[in-house]
Design a protein around this motif. Structure first.
Motif, PDB file in Angstrom:
ATOM      1  N   GLU A   1      -1.163  10.381  -8.525  1.00  8.47           N
ATOM      2  CA  GLU A   1      -1.481   8.969  -8.667  1.00  8.47           C
ATOM      3  C   GLU A   1      -0.249   8.165  -9.059  1.00  8.47           C
TER       4      GLU A   1
ATOM      5  N   GLN B   1       0.734   5.365   0.311  1.00  8.87           N
ATOM      6  CA  GLN B   1      -0.082   6.531   0.647  1.00  8.87           C
ATOM      7  C   GLN B   1       0.569   7.767   0.058  1.00  8.87           C
ATOM      8  N   LEU B   2      -0.255   8.608  -0.509  1.00 10.52           N
ATOM      9  CA  LEU B   2       0.229   9.810  -1.174  1.00 10.52           C
ATOM     10  C   LEU B   2      -0.393  11.046  -0.534  1.00 10.52           C
ATOM     11  N   GLU B   3       0.376  12.098  -0.464  1.00  4.63           N
ATOM     12  CA  GLU B   3      -0.131  13.341   0.096  1.00  4.63           C
ATOM     13  C   GLU B   3       0.247  14.499  -0.804  1.00  4.63           C
TER      14      GLU B   3
ATOM     15  N   GLN C   1       0.835  -1.188   0.000  1.00  6.22           N
ATOM     16  CA  GLN C   1       0.000   0.000   0.000  1.00  6.22           C
ATOM     17  C   GLN C   1       0.874   1.244   0.000  1.00  6.22           C
TER      18      GLN C   1
ATOM     19  N   TYR D   1      -5.262  15.393  -8.169  1.00  2.00           N
ATOM     20  CA  TYR D   1      -4.895  14.133  -7.534  1.00  2.00           C
ATOM     21  C   TYR D   1      -3.549  13.638  -8.064  1.00  2.00           C
TER      22      TYR D   1
ATOM     23  N   ALA E   1       5.165  10.331  -1.502  1.00  2.00           N
ATOM     24  CA  ALA E   1       4.723   8.994  -1.128  1.00  2.00           C
ATOM     25  C   ALA E   1       5.070   8.743   0.347  1.00  2.00           C
ATOM     26  N   SER E   2       4.345   7.861   0.944  1.00  2.00           N
ATOM     27  CA  SER E   2       4.581   7.544   2.350  1.00  2.00           C
ATOM     28  C   SER E   2       5.984   7.007   2.560  1.00  2.00           C
TER      29      SER E   2
ATOM     30  N   CYS F   1       3.772  16.121  -4.408  1.00  2.00           N
ATOM     31  CA  CYS F   1       3.142  14.893  -3.938  1.00  2.00           C
ATOM     32  C   CYS F   1       4.228  13.991  -3.404  1.00  2.00           C
TER      33      CYS F   1
ATOM     34  N   GLY G   1      -3.848  10.024  -4.048  1.00  2.00           N
ATOM     35  CA  GLY G   1      -4.000  10.752  -2.801  1.00  2.00           C
ATOM     36  C   GLY G   1      -5.415  11.263  -2.630  1.00  2.00           C
ATOM     37  N   ARG G   2      -5.625  12.020  -1.562  1.00  2.00           N
ATOM     38  CA  ARG G   2      -6.950  12.559  -1.285  1.00  2.00           C
ATOM     39  C   ARG G   2      -7.268  13.776  -2.142  1.00  2.00           C
TER      40      ARG G   2
ATOM     41  N   TYR H   1      -2.833   3.725  -7.080  1.00  2.00           N
ATOM     42  CA  TYR H   1      -2.978   4.488  -5.843  1.00  2.00           C
ATOM     43  C   TYR H   1      -3.146   5.965  -6.176  1.00  2.00           C
TER      44      TYR H   1
END
Length: 124
Positions: free
Chosen positions: A97, A3-5, A1, A95, A24-25, A22, A115-116, A113
């Motif tokens: 991705e 996660q992107l912000e 998984q 977004y 990535a986690s 952006c 982000g929000r 994947y």
């Protein structure tokens, strides 16, 4: 998984600039193509830009050609979207991705994947 912000959005006047980031986690390296998509109120999400995992083959939508540039920092899993000469039509939620492949894609269905999202508003 993964996660992107996203960050860097906001309100700007027409003709202005913004730089979206952006991350990535865990800031880990990624081996996938990445892209930016956007969604305006009442409209479907649309392609904006994509780039391969190694920074190759950057591609942008015709509507932003010459104004937007996508770059990637693979080592930290970050992708950027530099936007110049913004227009009200660029308003929407953007977004970040991650593609299933290494080369990136203009098709939303290719992405695994995202982000929000972050709001970009351009006033005339």
């Amino acid at each position: 998984q993964v996660q992107l912000e996203e960050s860097g959005g906001g309100l700007v006047q027409a003709g202005g600039s913004l730089r979206l980031s952006c991350a990535a986690s865990r800031r880990t390296a990624i081996n996938n193509g990445m892209g930016w998509f956007r969604q305006a109120p009442g409209k479907e999400r649309e392609f904006v830009a994509t780039i391969a995992w190694n920074g190759g083959n950057p591609s942008v939508a015709n509507s932003v050609e010459g104004r937007f540039t996508i770059t990637v920092d693979r080592a930290i899993g970050a992708v950027y979207l530099q936007m110049h000469w913004l227009q009200p039509a660029d308003t929407g939620i953007y977004y970040c991705e991650v593609d299933r492949s290494a080369v990136g894609s203009m098709s939303q269905s290719s992405y695994r994947y995202w982000g929000r999202g972050i709001q970009v508003t351009v006033n005339s």
